[in-house]
Structures are given as structure tokens and as C-alpha cells.
Design a protein around this motif. Structure first.
Motif, short mmCIF file in Angstrom:
data_model
loop_
_atom_site.label_atom_id
_atom_site.label_comp_id
_atom_site.label_asym_id
_atom_site.label_seq_id
_atom_site.Cartn_x
_atom_site.Cartn_y
_atom_site.Cartn_z
N ILE A 174 29.42 -37.64 -39.93
CA ILE A 174 30.00 -38.63 -39.02
C ILE A 174 28.92 -39.65 -38.71
O ILE A 174 27.74 -39.29 -38.62
CB ILE A 174 30.45 -37.93 -37.72
N ARG A 175 29.31 -40.89 -38.58
CA ARG A 175 28.31 -41.91 -38.26
C ARG A 175 28.79 -42.80 -37.13
O ARG A 175 29.98 -42.89 -36.85
CB ARG A 175 27.97 -42.74 -39.49
N GLN A 176 27.83 -43.46 -36.50
CA GLN A 176 28.14 -44.39 -35.42
C GLN A 176 27.30 -45.65 -35.58
O GLN A 176 26.10 -45.65 -35.29
CB GLN A 176 27.88 -43.76 -34.06
N PRO A 177 27.92 -46.72 -36.06
CA PRO A 177 27.20 -48.00 -36.15
C PRO A 177 26.87 -48.51 -34.77
O PRO A 177 27.53 -48.15 -33.78
CB PRO A 177 28.21 -48.91 -36.86
N GLU B 254 32.64 -42.70 -36.67
CA GLU B 254 33.42 -42.80 -37.90
C GLU B 254 33.22 -41.54 -38.72
O GLU B 254 32.10 -41.22 -39.13
CB GLU B 254 32.99 -44.01 -38.72
N TRP B 255 34.30 -40.83 -38.97
CA TRP B 255 34.24 -39.65 -39.81
C TRP B 255 34.12 -40.08 -41.27
O TRP B 255 34.88 -40.93 -41.74
CB TRP B 255 35.50 -38.81 -39.61
N MET B 256 33.17 -39.47 -41.98
CA MET B 256 32.91 -39.87 -43.36
C MET B 256 33.47 -38.88 -44.38
O MET B 256 33.99 -39.28 -45.44
CB MET B 256 31.41 -40.02 -43.59
N GLY B 257 33.34 -37.61 -44.09
CA GLY B 257 33.81 -36.61 -45.03
C GLY B 257 33.41 -35.22 -44.58
O GLY B 257 32.69 -35.06 -43.59
N TYR C 66 37.20 -36.76 -48.19
CA TYR C 66 36.47 -37.95 -47.81
C TYR C 66 37.36 -38.96 -47.11
O TYR C 66 38.57 -39.02 -47.35
CB TYR C 66 35.86 -38.61 -49.05
N SER C 67 36.73 -39.77 -46.27
CA SER C 67 37.43 -40.88 -45.68
C SER C 67 37.88 -41.82 -46.79
O SER C 67 37.08 -42.17 -47.67
CB SER C 67 36.51 -41.63 -44.72
N PRO C 68 39.14 -42.25 -46.78
CA PRO C 68 39.62 -43.14 -47.84
C PRO C 68 38.79 -44.41 -47.96
O PRO C 68 38.59 -44.92 -49.07
CB PRO C 68 41.06 -43.45 -47.41
N SER C 69 38.29 -44.89 -46.83
CA SER C 69 37.53 -46.14 -46.87
C SER C 69 36.15 -45.98 -47.49
O SER C 69 35.52 -46.96 -47.87
CB SER C 69 37.41 -46.72 -45.46
N LEU C 70 35.66 -44.77 -47.56
CA LEU C 70 34.31 -44.52 -48.09
C LEU C 70 34.32 -43.66 -49.35
O LEU C 70 33.26 -43.43 -49.94
CB LEU C 70 33.46 -43.81 -47.02
N LYS C 71 35.48 -43.23 -49.76
CA LYS C 71 35.58 -42.24 -50.83
C LYS C 71 34.88 -42.66 -52.11
O LYS C 71 34.25 -41.84 -52.78
CB LYS C 71 37.05 -41.93 -51.11
N SER C 72 34.98 -43.93 -52.43
CA SER C 72 34.41 -44.38 -53.70
C SER C 72 32.88 -44.36 -53.70
O SER C 72 32.26 -44.39 -54.77
CB SER C 72 34.89 -45.80 -54.01
N ARG C 73 32.28 -44.29 -52.53
CA ARG C 73 30.81 -44.33 -52.44
C ARG C 73 30.19 -43.05 -51.91
O ARG C 73 28.97 -42.95 -51.81
CB ARG C 73 30.37 -45.48 -51.52
N THR C 74 31.01 -42.06 -51.57
CA THR C 74 30.53 -40.88 -50.85
C THR C 74 30.63 -39.62 -51.68
O THR C 74 31.62 -39.40 -52.39
CB THR C 74 31.33 -40.72 -49.54
N SER D 152 24.70 -31.74 -47.94
CA SER D 152 24.10 -33.05 -48.10
C SER D 152 25.15 -34.13 -48.25
O SER D 152 26.28 -33.87 -48.66
CB SER D 152 23.18 -33.06 -49.32
N LEU D 153 24.74 -35.34 -47.92
CA LEU D 153 25.57 -36.53 -48.06
C LEU D 153 24.85 -37.52 -48.95
O LEU D 153 23.65 -37.75 -48.80
CB LEU D 153 25.80 -37.18 -46.68
N GLN D 154 25.59 -38.10 -49.87
CA GLN D 154 25.09 -39.23 -50.63
C GLN D 154 26.06 -40.39 -50.45
O GLN D 154 27.27 -40.22 -50.63
CB GLN D 154 24.93 -38.88 -52.11
N LEU D 155 25.52 -41.53 -50.11
CA LEU D 155 26.31 -42.75 -49.94
C LEU D 155 25.68 -43.82 -50.82
O LEU D 155 24.53 -44.22 -50.58
CB LEU D 155 26.32 -43.18 -48.48
N SER D 156 26.41 -44.26 -51.80
CA SER D 156 25.84 -45.19 -52.77
C SER D 156 26.07 -46.65 -52.35
O SER D 156 26.90 -46.95 -51.48
CB SER D 156 26.45 -44.94 -54.14
N SER D 157 25.32 -47.52 -52.98
CA SER D 157 25.49 -48.96 -52.80
C SER D 157 25.53 -49.36 -51.33
O SER D 157 26.45 -50.05 -50.87
CB SER D 157 26.77 -49.44 -53.50
N VAL D 158 24.53 -48.92 -50.59
CA VAL D 158 24.54 -49.21 -49.15
C VAL D 158 24.34 -50.70 -48.90
O VAL D 158 23.75 -51.43 -49.71
CB VAL D 158 23.48 -48.39 -48.40
#
Length: 121
Positions: A39-42, A48-51, A61-69, A81-87
Motif C-alpha cells: 500500500i502506498r500514500q503519495p 492506495e492499495w497496490m497488490g 494487483y490494482s488494475p491501474s498498476l498491474k502492468s508495472r507491478t 517483495s514488490l517490484q514497480l517498473s518504469s517509475v
């Protein structure tokens, strides 16, 4: 007493991949029916739940982040672990890991302390 502790790089450049790890103490990540979320908080925004990864290894995964998570786990270390690409700068946030019983989202009973991630060129 269960404790979650997350860590990772505090500063990344745009287009890099964020990698965070959460260690779980006081309970096995394979114990039924616990689910472990990222979960993250900008800044200035809500959570925001990520996955999530489940006790049996399933991931959602969250649909909005699925392609990068991607979320994975190491049962020998009792870590996930979490990996988030193309930050991008929009990924700047405090990132938390959390545990819930019987729920893939919400109902968390334990949280990590959070780790600040800043994306800046």
C-alpha cells in the motif's frame, strides 16, 4: 507479536525499477489464511492499495498498476517483495506492507512502519 518491516532504496530516477522487501516476524507468510499487501500514500493523498500475495502464493494487483507491478515472496526468509517498473515522480510516496486475515484488501491487523520512496531526476 507480529512485526512487518519494509526497506528499499529511498531515491530513484525516472524509468528505474523500484524494489522493496518486507520481512515478517512472529508469523509465517504461509500460514492460512493471511494475505500480505503493498500500500502506498503519495504526499497529500490517501492510501492506495497496490497488490497482494496470499498465504498460498496467489497474487492480485490494482488494475491501474498491474502492468508495472510484480509481487513475489521468499518463504525461506519469510519475506515478500514488490517490484514497480518504469517509475515516475508520480510514484513518489510512503510505501507500506501490511497483513490481513481472510482478506485480499482491507482489514489489516499489522503494518510496517513505511518507507519513503522519492522519484526524481
Amino acid at each position: 507479536q507480529v512485526q512487518l518491516q519494509e526497506w528499499g532504496p529511498g531515491l530513484l530516477k525516472p524509468s528505474q525499477t523500484l524494489s522493496l522487501t518486507c520481512a515478517v516476524y512472529g508469523g509465517s507468510i504461509t500460514t492460512s489464511y493471511y494475505f500480505y499487501s503493498w500500500i502506498r500514500q503519495p504526499p497529500g493523498k490517501g492510501l492506495e492499495w497496490m497488490g497482494v500475495i496470499g498465504y498460498e502464493g496467489s497474487t492480485y494487483y490494482s488494475p491501474s498498476l498491474k502492468s508495472r507491478t510484480s509481487i513475489s515472496r521468499d518463504t525461506s526468509k519469510n519475506q515478500f517483495s514488490l517490484q514497480l517498473s518504469s517509475v515516475s515522480p508520480e510514484d513518489t510516496a510512503v510505501y507500506y506492507c501490511a497483513r490481513a486475515y481472510g482478506s485480499r484488501g482491507g482489514g489489516y491487523d499489522y503494518w510496517g512502519q513505511g518507507t519513503q520512496v522519492t522519484v526524481s531526476s
